[in-house]
Design a protein around this motif. Sequence first.
Motif: not given
Length: 261
Positions: A51-54, A97-106
């Motif tokens: 959250t702080n990073v965003i 400014f788009l933010v996506e949280m993925r449930d898969t690893p990089f």
Amino acid sequence: MTIETYTIYPTKKYNRPPPPSRIVLHGLDLLSPPIHILNHRFYRPPTDSITNVIDKLKSSLADALELYPPVAGTVRTDENDEVYIALDAENISDIQFLVEMRDTPFVGDSEDLSPRTVVLLPPLSSTLAVKVTRFSCGTIAVASSIHHQVADLRDGWSRNPGRFFPDLIKESSLPTFPPPPFTVLSIPQTGVPAYLLAPSDVTRWKFTKNAMERLKLDFSPSIVSSDERKSDLWISSGDALAALLSGVITRARKNSKVSRS
């Protein structure tokens, strides 16, 4: 996987004078079609919360938009087919400014990390778009898409942005208008341009490994500095060499009274 969308606007905390209402693009800016430049950067899991990073990324982007107004403008074409960046209030684009949280690893780079996946930007598209993706492993991807014709700005903004803010410059001999674009000659030019035939002196420079290490040491903060933050700084060989050569070239041009072009 949901994508949150934020709209970023330029800040107004640096008390900058207003930019011009339009910046006419140079002919060289228009050599390429309205494509966009993609830039993907990847970062290890931060120690701070996501959250702080965003919030920091959004805040720094808003600051950058105020300090570099062309990115917040819109590329338009007037009735005379002159292409320009419109910077008046009506044409300040909404930077997505788009933010996506993925449930898969990089696992690697991919096209869907980009905020825009089209090849050609439609007319009146925003100049810039940003997308931040956080993977389940903590890795963060920051991808940007910027209008190619605005990225170069060969009309002089990148070389001397101050001339677009006349209130900040008391005395200046610099022109207040961009150079003209390409023109069609009535008679084809023949022969070699004179500037290509001008004689020049060629010198060769050699830097030993020890000399390069001394150069880097000269450009680095002292390791005994009382400032702990400075003691962690370092400079690459390329940056140290570029700084040296730039200084030498600048002094040579000044001593020889070579005019700026």
